[in-house]
Write a protein that holds these residues in place. Structure first.
Motif, PDB file in Angstrom:
ATOM      1  N   HIS A  62      76.938 102.949  63.962  1.00  0.00           N
ATOM      2  CA  HIS A  62      75.714 103.752  63.835  1.00  0.00           C
ATOM      3  C   HIS A  62      75.997 105.015  63.028  1.00  0.00           C
ATOM      4  CE1 HIS A  62      73.844 101.913  67.743  1.00  0.00           C
ATOM      5  NE2 HIS A  62      74.210 101.003  66.867  1.00  0.00           N
ATOM      6  N   SER A  63      76.689 104.836  61.883  1.00  0.00           N
ATOM      7  CA  SER A  63      77.150 105.988  61.121  1.00  0.00           C
ATOM      8  C   SER A  63      76.863 105.844  59.623  1.00  0.00           C
ATOM      9  CB  SER A  63      78.654 106.187  61.340  1.00  0.00           C
ATOM     10  OG  SER A  63      79.116 107.278  60.593  1.00  0.00           O
ATOM     11  N   ASN A  85      72.143  95.588  65.713  1.00  0.00           N
ATOM     12  CA  ASN A  85      71.826  97.004  65.542  1.00  0.00           C
ATOM     13  C   ASN A  85      70.574  97.266  64.707  1.00  0.00           C
ATOM     14  OD1 ASN A  85      74.145  98.326  66.940  1.00  0.00           O
ATOM     15  ND2 ASN A  85      75.263  97.006  65.523  1.00  0.00           N
ATOM     16  N   ASN A 144      68.718 111.594  58.029  1.00  0.00           N
ATOM     17  CA  ASN A 144      69.026 111.469  59.451  1.00  0.00           C
ATOM     18  C   ASN A 144      70.229 112.303  59.879  1.00  0.00           C
ATOM     19  OD1 ASN A 144      67.143 109.156  60.481  1.00  0.00           O
ATOM     20  ND2 ASN A 144      67.892 108.516  58.478  1.00  0.00           N
ATOM     21  N   PHE A 163      76.315 100.004  60.525  1.00  0.00           N
ATOM     22  CA  PHE A 163      75.557  99.461  61.658  1.00  0.00           C
ATOM     23  C   PHE A 163      76.353  99.483  62.960  1.00  0.00           C
ATOM     24  CE2 PHE A 163      73.180  97.473  58.163  1.00  0.00           C
ATOM     25  CZ  PHE A 163      71.886  97.763  58.558  1.00  0.00           C
ATOM     26  N   LEU A 189      65.580 104.794  62.327  1.00  0.00           N
ATOM     27  CA  LEU A 189      66.027 105.770  61.332  1.00  0.00           C
ATOM     28  C   LEU A 189      64.916 106.112  60.347  1.00  0.00           C
ATOM     29  CD1 LEU A 189      69.553 104.344  60.359  1.00  0.00           C
ATOM     30  CD2 LEU A 189      69.077 106.329  61.816  1.00  0.00           C
ATOM     31  N   TRP A 224      68.213 100.776  66.766  1.00  0.00           N
ATOM     32  CA  TRP A 224      68.894 101.833  66.028  1.00  0.00           C
ATOM     33  C   TRP A 224      68.393 101.948  64.580  1.00  0.00           C
ATOM     34  CZ3 TRP A 224      72.414 101.907  61.831  1.00  0.00           C
ATOM     35  CH2 TRP A 224      72.874 103.192  61.523  1.00  0.00           C
ATOM     36  N   TYR A 225      68.588 100.916  63.759  1.00  0.00           N
ATOM     37  CA  TYR A 225      68.214 100.995  62.348  1.00  0.00           C
ATOM     38  C   TYR A 225      66.707 101.168  62.189  1.00  0.00           C
ATOM     39  CZ  TYR A 225      67.809  99.912  57.391  1.00  0.00           C
ATOM     40  OH  TYR A 225      67.526  99.967  56.055  1.00  0.00           O
TER      41      TYR A 225
END
Length: 166
Positions: free
Chosen positions: A110-111, A37, A165, A107, A45, A41-42
């Motif tokens: 995704h929260s 992740n 975010n 991760f 951010l 994704w990360y």
């Protein structure tokens, strides 16, 4: 239990295995959630200006996990009848479980908010563990102080990422 069984349960090798294996498992479980992740994704951010470079996390966590294993090994080597030993070990393994779960919450899911809901009690449990270890073995407690500092920093970082975010 025979003398051989009793001796093996109290051997330095058994204590080392009980110290190292759960810590290594927490590290691997955390990596299992984290690595897949990181990108995209990360990486996508928004992060605060105080976010360290990505390469710093591996060495820091490796050192922290080594210190955790050494600290719990010292407590495991105390006689089982030592007052406070059982609760100190329960606290340690509780914070270790929250540590591994954080990676899945932040991760894996995704929260950042789920990570935040985990990391605050995790930090409090680390502090409580340090106090419990201090009563039994000062060196073991000192070994966990860098963890408390890093988790406090990670809490601020997690909060900032959530705010940026959210």
């Amino acid at each position: 239990m025979t003398d051989i069984e009793t001796t093996s349960l109290h051997s330095p090798w058994f204590s080392a295995a009980v110290a190292v294996l759960p810590v290594a498992a927490a590290l691997l479980l955390g990596q299992w959630a984290t690595f897949p992740n990181l990108a995209p994704w990360y990486a996508g951010l928004a992060k605060p200006v105080f976010n360290p470079p990505d390469w710093i996390f591996g060495p820091v966590w490796t050192a922290l996990y080594a210190l955790m294993a050494y600290a719990v090994w010292r407590i495991l080597r105390l006689p089982e009848t030592t007052p406070g030993r059982g609760i100190a070990l329960a606290l340690f393994f509780g914070q270790l479980a929250l540590n591994a779960l954080w990676s899945w919450f932040f991760f894996g899911w995704h929260s950042p908010i789920a990570g935040l809901l985990n990391i605050v009690p995790q930090w409090l449990l680390v502090l409580t563990t340090i106090e419990a270890f201090r009563r039994l073995d000062r060196t073991a407690a000192i070994c966990l102080v860098p963890l408390a500092v890093w988790v406090a920093f990670a809490s601020l970082l997690n909060f900032a990422i959530w705010r940026l975010n959210g």
